[in-house]
Design an enzyme around this catalytic site. Structure first.
Site, short mmCIF file in Angstrom:
data_model
loop_
_atom_site.label_atom_id
_atom_site.label_comp_id
_atom_site.label_asym_id
_atom_site.label_seq_id
_atom_site.Cartn_x
_atom_site.Cartn_y
_atom_site.Cartn_z
N TRP A 58 12.48 26.60 -27.32
CA TRP A 58 12.61 28.02 -27.66
C TRP A 58 14.05 28.36 -28.04
O TRP A 58 14.28 29.15 -28.95
CB TRP A 58 12.13 28.90 -26.50
CG TRP A 58 10.67 28.73 -26.23
CD1 TRP A 58 10.10 28.26 -25.08
CD2 TRP A 58 9.58 28.98 -27.14
NE1 TRP A 58 8.73 28.23 -25.22
CE2 TRP A 58 8.38 28.65 -26.47
CE3 TRP A 58 9.50 29.45 -28.45
CZ2 TRP A 58 7.12 28.79 -27.05
CZ3 TRP A 58 8.25 29.58 -29.04
CH2 TRP A 58 7.07 29.26 -28.35
N ASP B 269 17.03 35.21 -23.65
CA ASP B 269 15.58 35.13 -23.75
C ASP B 269 15.08 34.87 -22.33
O ASP B 269 15.31 33.80 -21.77
CB ASP B 269 15.20 33.99 -24.69
CG ASP B 269 13.69 33.76 -24.77
OD1 ASP B 269 12.93 34.47 -24.07
OD2 ASP B 269 13.27 32.88 -25.55
N LYS C 72 3.91 36.26 -20.03
CA LYS C 72 4.12 35.36 -18.90
C LYS C 72 4.24 36.14 -17.59
O LYS C 72 3.41 35.98 -16.72
CB LYS C 72 5.33 34.48 -19.15
CG LYS C 72 4.98 33.33 -20.09
CD LYS C 72 5.92 33.13 -21.23
CE LYS C 72 5.37 32.13 -22.23
NZ LYS C 72 6.22 31.99 -23.41
C1 LIG Z 1 6.68 31.77 -24.61
C2 LIG Z 1 8.10 31.81 -24.97
C3 LIG Z 1 8.55 32.26 -26.23
C4 LIG Z 1 7.63 32.59 -27.36
O1 LIG Z 1 6.99 33.75 -27.22
P1 LIG Z 1 6.02 34.30 -28.37
O2 LIG Z 1 5.57 35.57 -27.76
O3 LIG Z 1 4.93 33.30 -28.56
O4 LIG Z 1 6.83 34.48 -29.60
C5 LIG Z 1 9.91 32.33 -26.44
N1 LIG Z 1 10.79 31.98 -25.49
C6 LIG Z 1 10.39 31.54 -24.28
C7 LIG Z 1 11.41 31.15 -23.26
C8 LIG Z 1 9.04 31.44 -23.99
O5 LIG Z 1 8.65 30.99 -22.79
#
Ligand SMILES: *Cc1c(COP(=O)(O)O)cnc(C)c1O
Length: 368
Positions: free
Chosen positions: A113, A180, A204
């Site tokens: 990511w 993030d 999540k």
């Molecule tokens: C799941 C995840 C993403 C991607 O998220 P999307 O909603 O599919 O764009 C980005 N960064 C992290 C750390 C993630 O766990």
């Protein structure tokens, strides 16, 4: 801390859901959300057919934003937004709003990511990768690195969902920090005001897929020279109270319910204690069971995504089959990492972890 039960579905009894995302939510949230689809709060209307400009939805949005402020203990410079798209949209929206073409953003490269965020930032300016664990298969969090003072901001991925590493200490830097936090937001107490911009896909730890939580320090906005498309400019969303256009109504509603649940549980402090306990139980089994090995540096182990392998790859499939019979779902590792990954997000109860540990023990008795 109140006790809580996990959602039970299916005919085979209680399901133990370790999915990495979209993932488990509190049972109570599923129940309330399904009721709201049929008849929201005795209005005779479904939550799916209510105008977003009505007081009904305005109250939901207001409560969701207020709960984030309260749970994260945000100061008054920080604005809470619920925006469309997944975290992947933020990979571009952040540099579009913060980074001029000739300027540099500093990044840590700690997983898939993070690498995707780096790729998008390069579309808007320069990127300086100040540290990376890529060469070692992203199995640790880099410790020795320097962040240049003239970089516009420093970006970290607080929890690396695919590999199971997590920043246990947030690095101290003198420039704005961007994070993030998709897979560990609201799972542990950190000073969220240390960050000038935080983003997280909801699926999540916050709620349903389709919405992003963005927390931004309003003072860092409005400093880039480019023309930002209306819908991409955070300032417009702030001005309109996160209602610039039709928000993802249902996803925001589910997030609000989950945030309410978290508050009733005792907030971030209480959930952190529980998350620590869940992770300790599972890592303890991984470390003591002769069949399994953890895949990342111990000091960087994630409390949200626990990654491990079975030492004898020939029995990997058998173990997966064995866990399926015990109603354990979602523990197959990400396709990039292999092995197993058990995600222990906020809504997963300790009992789920205990079931997994018992199954690992039982399997070891058969095979060692
Ligand atoms: C799941 C995840 C993403 C991607 O998220 P999307 O909603 O599919 O764009 C980005 N960064 C992290 C750390 C993630 O766990």
């Amino acid at each position: 801390m109140k006790s809580y039960s996990s959602p039970f579905r299916g005919t085979g009894g209680m399901i133990h859901n370790f999915n990495a995302g979209p993932s488990i939510l509190p049972k109570q949230v599923f129940e309330e959300a399904s009721q709201a689809v049929l008849n929201y709060n005795d209005t005779g209307l479904s939550i799916l057919e209510i105008g977003h400009r009505t007081p009904i939805f305005q109250n939901i949005m207001d409560e969701a934003r207020a709960l984030v402020k309260e749970l994260m203990q945000l100061d008054n410079d920080r604005e809470v937004l619920f925006l469309h798209g997944g975290a992947s949209t933020q990979f571009m929206q952040v540099p579009m709003n913060l980074l001029n073409e000739k300027e540099t953003a500093a990044f840590s490269d700690t997983g898939i990511w993070a690498a995707k965020a780096i790729k998008e930032a390069k579309l808007f300016g320069n990127v300086d990768i100040v540290c990376s664990s890529k060469e070692s298969g992203y199995t640790f969090i880099p410790k020795d690195f320097a962040v240049p003072n003239d970089a516009k901001y420093f970006h970290i991925t607080t929890n690396n969902t695919v590999y199971g590493t997590q920043w246990q200490n947030i690095p101290k830097v003198s420039i704005p920090m961007v994070a993030d936090m998709s897979s560990d937001i609201l799972s542990r107490q950190i000073n969220f005001n240390l960050f000038d911009l935080i983003y997280a896909g909801a699926q999540k730890n916050i709620g349903a897929a389709g919405v992003n939580l963005v927390v931004v320090n309003k003072n860092i906005l409005g400093k880039v020279k480019r023309t930002i498309p209306t819908i991409m400019d955070y300032r417009n969303h702030i001005k309109e109270g996160s209602m610039l256009n039709t928000p993802p109504v249902f996803a925001v509603y589910v997030s609000m319910l989950t945030l309410r649940w978290l508050k009733n549980m005792g907030g971030v402090d209480a959930i952190e204690k529980l998350n620590n306990e869940k992770a300790a139980v599972l890592y303890n089994e991984i470390d003591n069971n002769p069949l399994f090995t953890g895949t990342v540096a111990k000091e960087d182990r994630s409390k949200m995504n626990v990654c491990f392998v079975i030492n004898d790859k020939d029995i990997e499939e058998q173990f997966l089959e064995f866990t399926k019979k015990q109603n354990i779902v979602g523990i197959k590792g990400h396709r990039a990492a292999g092995g197993f990954r058990a995600s222990l997000y906020n809504a997963l109860p300790l009992t789920g972890v205990q079931v997994l540990v018992d199954v690992m023990k039982e399997f070891a008795n058969k095979f060692s």
